[in-house]
Design a protein around this motif. Structure first.
Motif, PDB file in Angstrom:
ATOM      1  N   GLN A  30       3.733  -1.188 -11.238  1.00  0.00           N
ATOM      2  CA  GLN A  30       4.682  -2.358 -10.774  1.00  0.00           C
ATOM      3  C   GLN A  30       3.827  -2.820  -9.266  1.00  0.00           C
ATOM      4  OE1 GLN A  30       8.649  -1.260 -10.364  1.00  0.00           O
ATOM      5  NE2 GLN A  30       9.093  -1.684 -12.607  1.00  0.00           N
ATOM      6  N   GLY A  31       3.329  -1.635  -8.647  1.00  0.00           N
ATOM      7  CA  GLY A  31       2.937  -2.394  -7.236  1.00  0.00           C
ATOM      8  C   GLY A  31       1.349  -2.529  -7.292  1.00  0.00           C
ATOM      9  N   LEU A  32       0.784  -2.391  -8.405  1.00  0.00           N
ATOM     10  CA  LEU A  32      -0.685  -2.379  -8.776  1.00  0.00           C
ATOM     11  C   LEU A  32      -1.091  -3.839  -8.421  1.00  0.00           C
ATOM     12  CD1 LEU A  32      -3.008  -0.874  -9.514  1.00  0.00           C
ATOM     13  CD2 LEU A  32      -2.662  -1.665 -11.813  1.00  0.00           C
ATOM     14  N   ARG A  33      -0.597  -4.909  -9.012  1.00  0.00           N
ATOM     15  CA  ARG A  33      -0.905  -6.324  -8.568  1.00  0.00           C
ATOM     16  C   ARG A  33      -1.124  -6.602  -6.960  1.00  0.00           C
ATOM     17  NH1 ARG A  33      -1.196 -11.644 -10.853  1.00  0.00           N
ATOM     18  NH2 ARG A  33      -0.171 -10.809 -12.761  1.00  0.00           N
ATOM     19  N   ASP A  34       0.126  -6.180  -6.234  1.00  0.00           N
ATOM     20  CA  ASP A  34      -0.116  -6.410  -4.745  1.00  0.00           C
ATOM     21  C   ASP A  34      -1.448  -5.571  -4.277  1.00  0.00           C
ATOM     22  OD1 ASP A  34       2.128  -8.024  -4.868  1.00  0.00           O
ATOM     23  OD2 ASP A  34       3.361  -6.691  -4.463  1.00  0.00           O
ATOM     24  N   PHE A  50       0.733  -1.152   0.041  1.00  0.00           N
ATOM     25  CA  PHE A  50      -0.126   0.096  -0.071  1.00  0.00           C
ATOM     26  C   PHE A  50       1.036   1.035   0.108  1.00  0.00           C
ATOM     27  CE2 PHE A  50      -2.558   3.053   2.024  1.00  0.00           C
ATOM     28  CZ  PHE A  50      -3.610   2.994   1.503  1.00  0.00           C
ATOM     29  N   ASP A  51       1.920   1.262   0.770  1.00  0.00           N
ATOM     30  CA  ASP A  51       2.787   2.450   0.931  1.00  0.00           C
ATOM     31  C   ASP A  51       3.586   2.415  -0.145  1.00  0.00           C
ATOM     32  OD1 ASP A  51       2.014   3.258   3.904  1.00  0.00           O
ATOM     33  OD2 ASP A  51       2.743   1.595   4.121  1.00  0.00           O
ATOM     34  N   PHE A  52       4.248   1.478  -0.965  1.00  0.00           N
ATOM     35  CA  PHE A  52       4.730   1.367  -2.264  1.00  0.00           C
ATOM     36  C   PHE A  52       3.820   2.095  -3.329  1.00  0.00           C
ATOM     37  CE2 PHE A  52       6.480  -1.490  -5.711  1.00  0.00           C
ATOM     38  CZ  PHE A  52       7.553  -0.491  -5.999  1.00  0.00           C
ATOM     39  N   LEU A  53       2.678   1.466  -3.231  1.00  0.00           N
ATOM     40  CA  LEU A  53       1.789   2.162  -4.399  1.00  0.00           C
ATOM     41  C   LEU A  53       1.652   3.692  -4.160  1.00  0.00           C
ATOM     42  CD1 LEU A  53      -0.455   1.568  -6.547  1.00  0.00           C
ATOM     43  CD2 LEU A  53      -1.956   1.711  -4.728  1.00  0.00           C
ATOM     44  N   LEU A  54       1.489   4.226  -2.744  1.00  0.00           N
ATOM     45  CA  LEU A  54       1.410   5.663  -2.645  1.00  0.00           C
ATOM     46  C   LEU A  54       2.636   6.356  -2.842  1.00  0.00           C
ATOM     47  CD1 LEU A  54      -0.556   5.509   0.709  1.00  0.00           C
ATOM     48  CD2 LEU A  54      -1.272   6.242  -1.414  1.00  0.00           C
ATOM     49  N   ALA A  89       0.192  -6.891 -14.140  1.00  0.00           N
ATOM     50  CA  ALA A  89      -0.598  -6.643 -13.012  1.00  0.00           C
ATOM     51  C   ALA A  89      -1.900  -7.438 -12.872  1.00  0.00           C
ATOM     52  CB  ALA A  89      -0.643  -5.166 -12.833  1.00  0.00           C
ATOM     53  N   GLY A  90      -2.120  -8.023 -13.908  1.00  0.00           N
ATOM     54  CA  GLY A  90      -3.443  -8.724 -14.277  1.00  0.00           C
ATOM     55  C   GLY A  90      -4.713  -7.816 -14.191  1.00  0.00           C
ATOM     56  N   GLN A  91      -4.311  -6.632 -14.805  1.00  0.00           N
ATOM     57  CA  GLN A  91      -5.447  -5.826 -15.073  1.00  0.00           C
ATOM     58  C   GLN A  91      -5.558  -5.169 -16.576  1.00  0.00           C
ATOM     59  OE1 GLN A  91      -7.042  -4.728 -12.265  1.00  0.00           O
ATOM     60  NE2 GLN A  91      -6.097  -6.142 -10.925  1.00  0.00           N
ATOM     61  N   ALA A 147      -9.901   2.155  -6.418  1.00  0.00           N
ATOM     62  CA  ALA A 147     -11.020   1.402  -5.771  1.00  0.00           C
ATOM     63  C   ALA A 147     -10.843  -0.086  -6.711  1.00  0.00           C
ATOM     64  CB  ALA A 147     -12.152   2.139  -5.929  1.00  0.00           C
ATOM     65  N   VAL A 148     -11.028  -0.950  -6.026  1.00  0.00           N
ATOM     66  CA  VAL A 148     -11.096  -2.335  -6.523  1.00  0.00           C
ATOM     67  C   VAL A 148     -12.332  -3.455  -6.255  1.00  0.00           C
ATOM     68  CG1 VAL A 148      -9.593  -4.479  -6.301  1.00  0.00           C
ATOM     69  CG2 VAL A 148      -8.559  -2.136  -5.889  1.00  0.00           C
ATOM     70  N   THR A 149     -12.441  -3.999  -7.218  1.00  0.00           N
ATOM     71  CA  THR A 149     -13.785  -5.169  -7.177  1.00  0.00           C
ATOM     72  C   THR A 149     -13.391  -6.009  -6.020  1.00  0.00           C
ATOM     73  OG1 THR A 149     -13.011  -6.429  -8.825  1.00  0.00           O
ATOM     74  CG2 THR A 149     -14.475  -4.754  -9.362  1.00  0.00           C
ATOM     75  N   PHE A 150     -14.377  -6.761  -5.642  1.00  0.00           N
ATOM     76  CA  PHE A 150     -14.113  -7.709  -4.650  1.00  0.00           C
ATOM     77  C   PHE A 150     -13.355  -8.847  -5.264  1.00  0.00           C
ATOM     78  CE2 PHE A 150     -18.366  -6.423  -3.056  1.00  0.00           C
ATOM     79  CZ  PHE A 150     -17.969  -5.565  -2.092  1.00  0.00           C
ATOM     80  N   ASP A 151     -13.124  -9.110  -6.445  1.00  0.00           N
ATOM     81  CA  ASP A 151     -12.245 -10.042  -7.189  1.00  0.00           C
ATOM     82  C   ASP A 151     -11.053  -9.673  -7.266  1.00  0.00           C
ATOM     83  OD1 ASP A 151     -13.194  -8.712  -9.161  1.00  0.00           O
ATOM     84  OD2 ASP A 151     -13.726 -10.677 -10.188  1.00  0.00           O
TER      85      ASP A 151
END
Length: 531
Positions: A63-67, A5-9, A33-35, A220-224
């Motif tokens: 790079q941090g989006l997948r995590d 989370f902090d890496f993303l920020l 990132a699977g997106q 924001a992210v979906t439940f999956d």
């Protein structure tokens, strides 16, 4: 929670210095990132929208989006752990109370607070980054008019309370003091808030003493675990919670401004509490008397199941435990006098020393707990249709302002009376609690109590005498329309010379001009009586 989370920020913090990536670079990163769905509408976008979208995506830490996405989905699926076996109340020596303290102590704390204000050592910090989704408005909550006779907004009421407490400190100590106002906004609220203040001429405050700054945004992210598209060329972004304050202090050089202005103590509060006491000298004085670096105002819980966090200790460490994290039997525990053992309801109203904020921003921010918020996030479906969900469909990861309590060296709690200091605005009218109607009624009922305590008699619209002070509470459905400007009285003080012996038909608004007229009448009457 992991450091992703902090890496993303951190990636978001580099946004202004990062050059725009090519479409191929972004496409490859999103696939890794699977997106890949983020670019599903790319062929339908015009050239201008493509450029804007590419700029937005370049500013993300891809790079941090997948995590981030996987971690959010995993956290949402994990049930909250019960903390019952670890919780204990805050020890009595760390607690103060408006209701239980003697008058001399309250007066001493107030005097200390006013002295610190008079020396320009106190600032106020407003948390105003959230959207008014539950309230049903498309603008910042502080701009909301709850329907008071005066038509004042929350921002105006708060600004006028700053005016008045500065005046009270000046009169007591012969000073000319300033309380800087730091206002944390978000991408959604910054521009309209700045415009609103400018058009209102900053409510008479010096613009140089109002510091607007912006907190960070995250996807924001979906439940999956999929990034939500708000539009065909726009990711759904959300503020990182009011606990994003500490990173925002660093990002925007706010602590440096505080140091330059000589601010040593901060009162931090949420925008939606219509009864908030700005830079409350009693609270500040109590915290200083205790030598605290961090303090929290609380109200007694209305009942065991009230859905508010409780300030307590977990394995000896002070923190806020959410109502969902303890079992009903623990919430219902009572002491020898029948009082709730866990009664300290958190109201997001805090004291911090600047030194403590500096420590948090520099040393502890990355260790803060993170929370899952299930939200209704507007999105475009696979056919490109705009959808406004009726049920939560997305995850927003948040930090909370109170998550820093465990890092305090000397944490204290100060209990205040709910009817006097806490009535939040969260829901649209029609809701049973925390609505424009309940907020308005709380303020009007309080002002009725002030007027009656000052010796005034209030009449309703039919000329009937209203009930005595003891009968007027925030729970009344239709309190009289008696409104007293904060420019006249900060917390009920100074009204007796103006109102004693007066019979006042309602609706009644006591603004500064009318107060001056009443004062002039009193002087004239006094002169006549001595002739």
């Amino acid at each position: 929670m992991p450091a992703y989370f902090d890496f993303l920020l951190h990636g978001l913090a580099l946004a202004r210095t990062r050059k725009m990536l090519s479409f191929e670079q972004v496409k490859r990163s999103l696939e890794n990132a699977g997106q890949p769905h983020v670019l599903q509408f790319w062929p339908e976008l015009c050239e201008g929208d493509r450029e804007s979208f590419l700029q937005e995506l370049s500013q993300l830490d891809l790079q941090g989006l997948r995590d981030h996405c996987e971690g959010a989905a995993k956290a949402a699926a994990s049930p909250s752990a019960s903390l019952d076996q670890y919780v204990e109340p805050v020890p009595p020596q760390s607690i103060g109370s408006v209701r239980k303290s003697d008058r001399d102590s309250l007066a001493a704390w107030e005097n200390e607070g006013l002295m610190q204000i008079s020396k320009n050592r106190v600032g106020v910090l407003l948390l105003a980054g959230g959207q008014g989704t539950r309230l049903g408005v498309q603008y910042p909550k502080g701009m909301y008019n709850v329907g008071l006779p005066s038509g004042k907004t929350l921002y105006q009421i708060q600004a006028e309370r700053i005016h008045k407490i500065q005046e009270l400190a000046d009169v007591k100590h012969g000073s000319k003091c300033t309380i800087p106002w730091y206002i944390m906004t978000s991408e959604f609220t910054l521009a309209p808030t700045e415009k609103f203040f400018k058009e209102a001429n900053y409510f008479g405050l010096e613009p140089s003493n109002i510091f607007f700054f912006e907190q960070r945004m995250i996807p924001a992210v979906t439940f999956d675990g999929k990034v939500i598209l708000q539009g065909k060329g726009k990711i759904a972004m959300a503020p990182d919670g009011n606990g994003g304050l500490y990173q925002a202090l660093r990002d925007n050089m706010v602590l440096e401004d505080m140091k330059k202005k000589g601010v040593e103590y901060l009162h931090v509060y949420c925008v939606d509490n219509i009864l908030v006491k700005m830079a409350d000298p009693v609270f500040i004085g109590f915290c200083l008397y205790k030598g605290a670096d961090c303090g929290a105002k609380v109200v007694e819980k209305a009942h065991p199941a009230e859905p508010v966090g409780v300030v307590c200790r977990v394995q000896g460490i002070s923190q806020v435990v959410e109502y969902s994290e303890i079992q009903p039997e623990t919430a219902e525990l009572r002491g020898p006098g029948g009082e709730l053992v866990y009664s300290a309801g958190n109201i997001c109203n805090h004291f911090f020393t600047r030194a403590f904020l500096q420590d948090v921003a520099e040393k502890f921010e990355g260790q803060m707990k993170q929370h899952v918020a299930m939200k209704k996030v507007p999105f475009v479906d696979t056919r490109g249709n705009q959808v406004k969900p009726t049920n939560p469909n997305g995850i927003k990861m948040e930090k909370f302002v109170f998550d820093v309590f465990p890092f305090s060296r000397n944490f204290v709690v100060f209990e205040v009376v709910r009817e006097d200091e806490f009535s939040p605005l969260k829901n649209a009218d029609g809701a049973a609690t925390d609505s424009p109607t309940t907020s308005r009624n709380s303020l009007l009922a309080q002002h009725c109590r002030w007027a009656m305590a000052a010796g005034a008699k209030l009449l309703d619209e039919h000329g009937n005498t209203l009930p005595t002070t003891a009968s007027v509470s925030a729970g009344d459905n239709t309190p009289a329309h008696c409104e007293i400007s904060p420019l006249v009285s900060y917390f009920g003080e100074g009204l007796e010379p103006l109102l004693k012996g007066k019979t006042l038909p309602t609706p009644f608004i006591l603004d500064k001009k009318q107060a001056e007229e009443l004062q002039a009448q009193k002087h004239f009457s006094d002169e006549q009586s001595t002739m």
